[in-house]
Design a protein around this motif. Structure first.
Motif, mmCIF file in Angstrom:
data_model
loop_
_atom_site.group_PDB
_atom_site.id
_atom_site.type_symbol
_atom_site.label_atom_id
_atom_site.label_comp_id
_atom_site.label_asym_id
_atom_site.label_seq_id
_atom_site.Cartn_x
_atom_site.Cartn_y
_atom_site.Cartn_z
ATOM 1 N N MET A 129 0.829 -1.204 0.000
ATOM 2 C CA MET A 129 0.000 0.000 0.000
ATOM 3 C C MET A 129 0.864 1.255 0.000
ATOM 4 O O MET A 129 1.754 1.398 0.839
ATOM 5 C CB MET A 129 -0.918 0.043 1.230
ATOM 6 N N LEU A 130 0.597 2.140 -0.945
ATOM 7 C CA LEU A 130 1.173 3.484 -0.882
ATOM 8 C C LEU A 130 0.245 4.387 -0.095
ATOM 9 O O LEU A 130 0.663 5.261 0.637
ATOM 10 C CB LEU A 130 1.377 4.055 -2.286
ATOM 11 N N ASN A 131 -1.032 4.190 -0.304
ATOM 12 C CA ASN A 131 -2.056 4.942 0.423
ATOM 13 C C ASN A 131 -3.366 4.174 0.304
ATOM 14 O O ASN A 131 -3.388 3.057 -0.217
ATOM 15 C CB ASN A 131 -2.191 6.371 -0.123
ATOM 16 N N ILE A 132 -4.453 4.765 0.796
ATOM 17 C CA ILE A 132 -5.774 4.125 0.673
ATOM 18 C C ILE A 132 -6.580 4.941 -0.343
ATOM 19 O O ILE A 132 -6.966 6.072 -0.062
ATOM 20 C CB ILE A 132 -6.488 4.079 2.031
ATOM 21 N N PRO A 133 -6.818 4.381 -1.523
ATOM 22 C CA PRO A 133 -7.477 5.155 -2.576
ATOM 23 C C PRO A 133 -8.968 5.364 -2.314
ATOM 24 O O PRO A 133 -9.584 4.648 -1.521
ATOM 25 C CB PRO A 133 -7.265 4.280 -3.822
ATOM 26 N N SER A 134 -9.523 6.344 -2.983
ATOM 27 C CA SER A 134 -10.961 6.585 -2.926
ATOM 28 C C SER A 134 -11.669 5.549 -3.802
ATOM 29 O O SER A 134 -11.359 5.407 -4.988
ATOM 30 C CB SER A 134 -11.277 8.000 -3.434
ATOM 31 N N LYS A 164 5.390 -8.415 -15.365
ATOM 32 C CA LYS A 164 4.754 -9.672 -15.755
ATOM 33 C C LYS A 164 3.440 -9.910 -15.017
ATOM 34 O O LYS A 164 2.826 -10.953 -15.171
ATOM 35 C CB LYS A 164 5.702 -10.850 -15.489
ATOM 36 N N GLN A 165 3.020 -8.961 -14.235
ATOM 37 C CA GLN A 165 1.845 -9.171 -13.397
ATOM 38 C C GLN A 165 0.557 -9.039 -14.202
ATOM 39 O O GLN A 165 0.367 -8.082 -14.943
ATOM 40 C CB GLN A 165 1.834 -8.171 -12.243
ATOM 41 N N ALA A 166 -0.326 -10.001 -14.042
ATOM 42 C CA ALA A 166 -1.572 -10.010 -14.805
ATOM 43 C C ALA A 166 -2.739 -9.432 -14.022
ATOM 44 O O ALA A 166 -3.786 -9.160 -14.581
ATOM 45 C CB ALA A 166 -1.906 -11.432 -15.241
ATOM 46 N N THR A 167 -2.567 -9.268 -12.708
ATOM 47 C CA THR A 167 -3.633 -8.699 -11.879
ATOM 48 C C THR A 167 -3.031 -7.785 -10.819
ATOM 49 O O THR A 167 -1.876 -7.950 -10.424
ATOM 50 C CB THR A 167 -4.462 -9.790 -11.156
ATOM 51 N N THR A 168 -3.817 -6.824 -10.368
ATOM 52 C CA THR A 168 -3.471 -6.043 -9.181
ATOM 53 C C THR A 168 -4.715 -5.992 -8.298
ATOM 54 O O THR A 168 -5.840 -6.091 -8.794
ATOM 55 C CB THR A 168 -3.027 -4.602 -9.526
ATOM 56 N N VAL A 169 -4.486 -5.844 -6.985
ATOM 57 C CA VAL A 169 -5.592 -5.829 -6.034
ATOM 58 C C VAL A 169 -5.530 -4.544 -5.219
ATOM 59 O O VAL A 169 -4.458 -4.106 -4.812
ATOM 60 C CB VAL A 169 -5.530 -7.051 -5.085
ATOM 61 N N HIS A 170 -6.683 -3.943 -4.988
ATOM 62 C CA HIS A 170 -6.753 -2.657 -4.300
ATOM 63 C C HIS A 170 -7.849 -2.715 -3.244
ATOM 64 O O HIS A 170 -8.995 -3.047 -3.553
ATOM 65 C CB HIS A 170 -7.034 -1.536 -5.304
ATOM 66 N N ARG A 171 -7.474 -2.434 -1.997
ATOM 67 C CA ARG A 171 -8.439 -2.505 -0.907
ATOM 68 C C ARG A 171 -8.957 -1.116 -0.557
ATOM 69 O O ARG A 171 -8.214 -0.133 -0.609
ATOM 70 C CB ARG A 171 -7.782 -3.155 0.316
ATOM 71 N N PHE A 172 -10.226 -1.076 -0.147
ATOM 72 C CA PHE A 172 -10.862 0.181 0.240
ATOM 73 C C PHE A 172 -11.285 0.118 1.704
ATOM 74 O O PHE A 172 -11.419 -0.969 2.285
ATOM 75 C CB PHE A 172 -12.079 0.461 -0.640
ATOM 76 N N GLY A 173 -11.523 1.293 2.285
ATOM 77 C CA GLY A 173 -11.833 1.387 3.704
ATOM 78 C C GLY A 173 -13.181 0.816 4.110
ATOM 79 O O GLY A 173 -13.450 0.665 5.296
ATOM 80 N N ASP A 174 -14.042 0.493 3.140
ATOM 81 C CA ASP A 174 -15.372 -0.027 3.492
ATOM 82 C C ASP A 174 -15.422 -1.552 3.511
ATOM 83 O O ASP A 174 -16.495 -2.146 3.576
ATOM 84 C CB ASP A 174 -16.430 0.524 2.527
ATOM 85 N N GLY A 175 -14.241 -2.201 3.438
ATOM 86 C CA GLY A 175 -14.226 -3.666 3.500
ATOM 87 C C GLY A 175 -14.411 -4.340 2.159
ATOM 88 O O GLY A 175 -14.748 -5.525 2.106
ATOM 89 N N THR A 176 -14.198 -3.623 1.068
ATOM 90 C CA THR A 176 -14.252 -4.228 -0.257
ATOM 91 C C THR A 176 -12.877 -4.132 -0.907
ATOM 92 O O THR A 176 -12.010 -3.379 -0.462
ATOM 93 C CB THR A 176 -15.291 -3.544 -1.166
#
Length: 219
Positions: A129-134, A164-176
């Protein structure tokens, strides 16, 4: 005449806002369930598999680590699914928040933090995590066919592993969490699809507030 122009402009603006809101609602309504179950440890654990728990030290004061070091370790599938008994957290610090066991690691060169979660002595997940995105801003800007270079401007947190990465994952503050899938077109990556999930670990709501705040306020 001016009144007519104002009314037309207002109508266009309202229409655009409705369409934007509709897109956001459609995506959020399609949020897929996550069947993952996290096994919590004892709330009062002070030592976890030979490593002392330290909830006091600020993550900002930790020694810096290299992102490359994490990528070169024995983590499978971009940090996930590895088993490391006994646990080795390097320069990070191990936390226990009401039975939720995790370690936080400070990266060099302002690359943010990595949070790793553990269950029954095994590594469950490591998340950069660099930060928590909107959530709203991200979902409204992303679209299929979007170039990787453009996506990096929308969310600077996106980091590809050795291109070579085929996916990235990003978490949000609402649990999604948002999974973005890519395909390579010529010499560039494009968004193939994106799926919104419930975060089975609910990471951002399980870590200590001091760690949440330090990541959220990371510039």
């Amino acid at each position: 005449m001016k009144k007519k122009i104002f009314l037309v402009s207002s109508l266009i603006l309202i229409t655009v806002l409705i369409l934007i809101f509709a897109k956001y609602q459609i995506i959020t309504l399609k949020t897929e369930k996550n069947s993952y179950e996290y096994s919590f440890e004892e709330e009062n654990l002070k030592i976890y598999h030979g490593i002392n728990i330290n909830n006091e030290i600020s993550a900002a004061k930790l020694q810096e680590e290299s992102l490359d070091n994490f990528q070169e370790k024995s983590y499978v599938d971009y940090f996930r699914g590895s088993f490391l008994p006994p646990i080795n957290i390097g320069k990070g610090v191990l936390r226990n928040n009401n039975g939720f066991i995790y370690s936080i690691h400070k990266l060099a060169s302002e690359q943010g933090y990595i949070i790793c979660t553990y269950s029954e002595g095994s590594l469950i997940d490591c998340y950069h995590m660099l930060n928590i995105p909107s959530k709203m801003e991200t979902l409204l800007k992303i679209h299929k066919g979007m170039k990787r270079t453009r996506l990096e401007k929308v969310d600077s947190k996106i980091k590809f592993v050795k291109d070579k990465q085929a996916t990235t994952v990003h978490r949000f503050g609402d649990g999604t969490m948002l999974e973005i899938q890519y395909k390579k077109v010529k010499d560039n990556w494009e968004v193939k699809d994106y799926i919104l999930y419930e975060d089975g670990i609910n990471l951002l709501n399980r870590i200590l507030k001091k760690d949440y705040d330090i990541v959220k306020n990371n510039k």
